[in-house]
Motif scaffolding. Structure first.
Motif, PDB file in Angstrom:
ATOM      1  N   PRO A  51       0.805  -1.227   0.000  1.00  0.00           N
ATOM      2  CA  PRO A  51       0.000   0.000   0.000  1.00  0.00           C
ATOM      3  C   PRO A  51       0.843   1.284   0.000  1.00  0.00           C
ATOM      4  N   GLU A  52       2.118   1.190   0.295  1.00  0.00           N
ATOM      5  CA  GLU A  52       3.004   2.363   0.285  1.00  0.00           C
ATOM      6  C   GLU A  52       3.422   2.755  -1.129  1.00  0.00           C
ATOM      7  N   LEU A  53       3.308   1.820  -2.073  1.00  0.00           N
ATOM      8  CA  LEU A  53       3.693   2.117  -3.454  1.00  0.00           C
ATOM      9  C   LEU A  53       2.498   2.719  -4.186  1.00  0.00           C
ATOM     10  N   ARG A  54       2.711   3.877  -4.805  1.00  0.00           N
ATOM     11  CA  ARG A  54       1.618   4.600  -5.446  1.00  0.00           C
ATOM     12  C   ARG A  54       1.746   4.675  -6.960  1.00  0.00           C
ATOM     13  N   VAL A  55       2.965   4.550  -7.463  1.00  0.00           N
ATOM     14  CA  VAL A  55       3.222   4.667  -8.898  1.00  0.00           C
ATOM     15  C   VAL A  55       4.086   3.503  -9.327  1.00  0.00           C
ATOM     16  N   GLY A  56       3.777   2.933 -10.471  1.00  0.00           N
ATOM     17  CA  GLY A  56       4.608   1.865 -11.023  1.00  0.00           C
ATOM     18  C   GLY A  56       5.154   2.276 -12.378  1.00  0.00           C
ATOM     19  N   ILE A  57       6.437   2.074 -12.582  1.00  0.00           N
ATOM     20  CA  ILE A  57       7.094   2.372 -13.854  1.00  0.00           C
ATOM     21  C   ILE A  57       7.677   1.072 -14.384  1.00  0.00           C
ATOM     22  N   LEU A  58       7.388   0.768 -15.642  1.00  0.00           N
ATOM     23  CA  LEU A  58       7.941  -0.417 -16.289  1.00  0.00           C
ATOM     24  C   LEU A  58       9.009   0.044 -17.269  1.00  0.00           C
ATOM     25  N   THR A  59      10.203  -0.511 -17.148  1.00  0.00           N
ATOM     26  CA  THR A  59      11.314  -0.118 -18.002  1.00  0.00           C
ATOM     27  C   THR A  59      12.094  -1.350 -18.430  1.00  0.00           C
ATOM     28  N   GLY A  60      12.988  -1.163 -19.375  1.00  0.00           N
ATOM     29  CA  GLY A  60      13.832  -2.253 -19.845  1.00  0.00           C
ATOM     30  C   GLY A  60      15.294  -1.920 -19.644  1.00  0.00           C
ATOM     31  N   ALA A  61      16.087  -2.908 -19.279  1.00  0.00           N
ATOM     32  CA  ALA A  61      17.533  -2.714 -19.123  1.00  0.00           C
ATOM     33  C   ALA A  61      18.178  -2.672 -20.507  1.00  0.00           C
ATOM     34  N   GLY A  62      19.255  -1.918 -20.618  1.00  0.00           N
ATOM     35  CA  GLY A  62      19.989  -1.867 -21.875  1.00  0.00           C
ATOM     36  C   GLY A  62      19.387  -0.893 -22.865  1.00  0.00           C
ATOM     37  N   LYS A  63      19.564  -1.184 -24.165  1.00  0.00           N
ATOM     38  CA  LYS A  63      19.189  -0.264 -25.232  1.00  0.00           C
ATOM     39  C   LYS A  63      17.717  -0.321 -25.624  1.00  0.00           C
ATOM     40  N   ALA A  64      17.040  -1.416 -25.326  1.00  0.00           N
ATOM     41  CA  ALA A  64      15.667  -1.588 -25.804  1.00  0.00           C
ATOM     42  C   ALA A  64      14.704  -1.715 -24.639  1.00  0.00           C
ATOM     43  N   PHE A  65      13.476  -1.228 -24.858  1.00  0.00           N
ATOM     44  CA  PHE A  65      12.435  -1.428 -23.863  1.00  0.00           C
ATOM     45  C   PHE A  65      12.050  -2.906 -23.853  1.00  0.00           C
ATOM     46  N   CYS A  66      11.545  -3.413 -24.964  1.00  0.00           N
ATOM     47  CA  CYS A  66      11.145  -4.820 -25.065  1.00  0.00           C
ATOM     48  C   CYS A  66      10.920  -5.170 -26.528  1.00  0.00           C
TER      49      CYS A  66
END
Length: 75
Positions: A51-66
């Motif tokens: 419940p303490e987390l309010r925002v989620g960000i999805l990212t990719g490591a390296g040069k590409a997202f996915c």
């Protein structure tokens, strides 16, 4: 034993009230295979359960997202 983040196909890192979920297969342009799919679901479940987390960000490591599905594994 918990793997270090560098070895996990996806992981959640907290920064205050923000969850950063990182897809971590840069050698494969973060293509989604079975292990990453499971790890992403675990990370999202962890985000939703805190419940303490309010925002989620999805990212990719390296040069590409996915790059999408890992076609080598699908075949």
């Amino acid at each position: 034993m918990v793997q270090p983040d560098e070895e996990r196909p996806a992981y959640l890192r907290r920064d205050g009230h923000v969850a950063v979920i990182t897809m971590n297969r840069p050698h494969a342009m973060n293509a989604v295979n079975a292990a990453m799919s499971i790890a992403l679901q675990d990370a999202v479940d962890e985000f939703l359960a805190d419940p303490e987390l309010r925002v989620g960000i999805l990212t990719g490591a390296g040069k590409a997202f996915c790059a999408g599905a890992d076609l080598k594994e699908v075949a």
